[in-house]
Write a protein that holds these residues in place. Structure first.
Motif, PDB file in Angstrom:
ATOM      1  N   PHE A  11       0.805  -1.224   0.000  1.00 19.62           N
ATOM      2  CA  PHE A  11       0.000   0.000   0.000  1.00 19.62           C
ATOM      3  C   PHE A  11       0.841   1.279   0.000  1.00 19.62           C
ATOM      4  O   PHE A  11       0.412   2.304   0.512  1.00 19.62           O
ATOM      5  N   SER A  12       2.025   1.232  -0.583  1.00 20.18           N
ATOM      6  CA  SER A  12       2.881   2.422  -0.629  1.00 20.18           C
ATOM      7  C   SER A  12       2.943   3.049  -2.027  1.00 20.18           C
ATOM      8  O   SER A  12       3.513   4.131  -2.182  1.00 20.18           O
ATOM      9  N   SER A  13       2.363   2.412  -3.023  1.00 17.91           N
ATOM     10  CA  SER A  13       2.419   2.961  -4.375  1.00 17.91           C
ATOM     11  C   SER A  13       1.511   4.191  -4.505  1.00 17.91           C
ATOM     12  O   SER A  13       0.719   4.512  -3.615  1.00 17.91           O
ATOM     13  N   HIS A  14       1.619   4.854  -5.634  1.00 11.82           N
ATOM     14  CA  HIS A  14       0.890   6.100  -5.893  1.00 11.82           C
ATOM     15  C   HIS A  14      -0.621   5.946  -5.706  1.00 11.82           C
ATOM     16  O   HIS A  14      -1.280   6.843  -5.170  1.00 11.82           O
ATOM     17  N   GLU A  15      -1.183   4.828  -6.126  1.00  7.11           N
ATOM     18  CA  GLU A  15      -2.639   4.678  -6.072  1.00  7.11           C
ATOM     19  C   GLU A  15      -3.199   4.615  -4.647  1.00  7.11           C
ATOM     20  O   GLU A  15      -4.398   4.775  -4.448  1.00  7.11           O
ATOM     21  N   TYR A  16      -2.350   4.404  -3.633  1.00  5.32           N
ATOM     22  CA  TYR A  16      -2.807   4.329  -2.245  1.00  5.32           C
ATOM     23  C   TYR A  16      -2.548   5.613  -1.459  1.00  5.32           C
ATOM     24  O   TYR A  16      -2.836   5.672  -0.273  1.00  5.32           O
ATOM     25  N   GLN A  17      -2.005   6.626  -2.102  1.00  2.56           N
ATOM     26  CA  GLN A  17      -1.696   7.870  -1.410  1.00  2.56           C
ATOM     27  C   GLN A  17      -2.947   8.733  -1.305  1.00  2.56           C
ATOM     28  O   GLN A  17      -3.852   8.639  -2.121  1.00  2.56           O
ATOM     29  N   PRO A  18      -2.998   9.619  -0.277  1.00  2.00           N
ATOM     30  CA  PRO A  18      -4.153  10.497  -0.120  1.00  2.00           C
ATOM     31  C   PRO A  18      -4.357  11.393  -1.336  1.00  2.00           C
ATOM     32  O   PRO A  18      -3.386  11.795  -1.985  1.00  2.00           O
ATOM     33  N   LEU A  19      -5.599  11.679  -1.648  1.00  2.00           N
ATOM     34  CA  LEU A  19      -5.913  12.568  -2.759  1.00  2.00           C
ATOM     35  C   LEU A  19      -5.574  14.016  -2.435  1.00  2.00           C
ATOM     36  O   LEU A  19      -5.276  14.808  -3.297  1.00  2.00           O
ATOM     37  N   SER A  20      -5.649  14.343  -1.150  1.00  2.00           N
ATOM     38  CA  SER A  20      -5.383  15.704  -0.720  1.00  2.00           C
ATOM     39  C   SER A  20      -4.522  15.659   0.542  1.00  2.00           C
ATOM     40  O   SER A  20      -4.623  14.741   1.349  1.00  2.00           O
TER      41      SER A  20
END
Length: 103
Positions: A92-101
């Protein structure tokens, strides 16, 4: 229907559905006798796909629970996925799991 006969602890295999026009990284869940009983969830498939590319034998899927009808198909099968991870693997560290804001 094969999914209704699955037993807790039964091993399942992941297979890349490379000709899937909707999702080029789709992973099917298959029984030993070659029945497709579901798909790896979209929110997990990118990371599972990466692990399979590195070493497929490091990923194991087993049946955790089968909910019998009238449970809808998308909630029928619960699996347990385990892996021998690499030192540089961070779930869960890739770009798709990062906060939107950031706020």
């Amino acid at each position: 229907m094969r999914i209704n006969r699955l037993e807790t602890g039964e091993k399942l295999w992941l297979a890349h559905e490379f000709q899937n026009h909707y999702d080029s990284k789709a992973l099917t869940l298959n029984t030993e006798d070659h029945y497709i009983v579901g798909y790896c969830p979209r929110y997990l498939k990118s990371e599972i796909f990466e692990l399979l590319l590195r070493n497929p034998s490091f990923v194991e899927v087993r049946v955790e629970r089968v909910n019998q009808p009238p449970t809808p198909f998308q909630f029928r099968l619960l699996c347990n996925i385990t892996t021998q991870c690499y030192n540089d693997f961070r779930p869960f560290s890739s770009h798709e799991y990062q906060p939107l804001s950031s706020s």
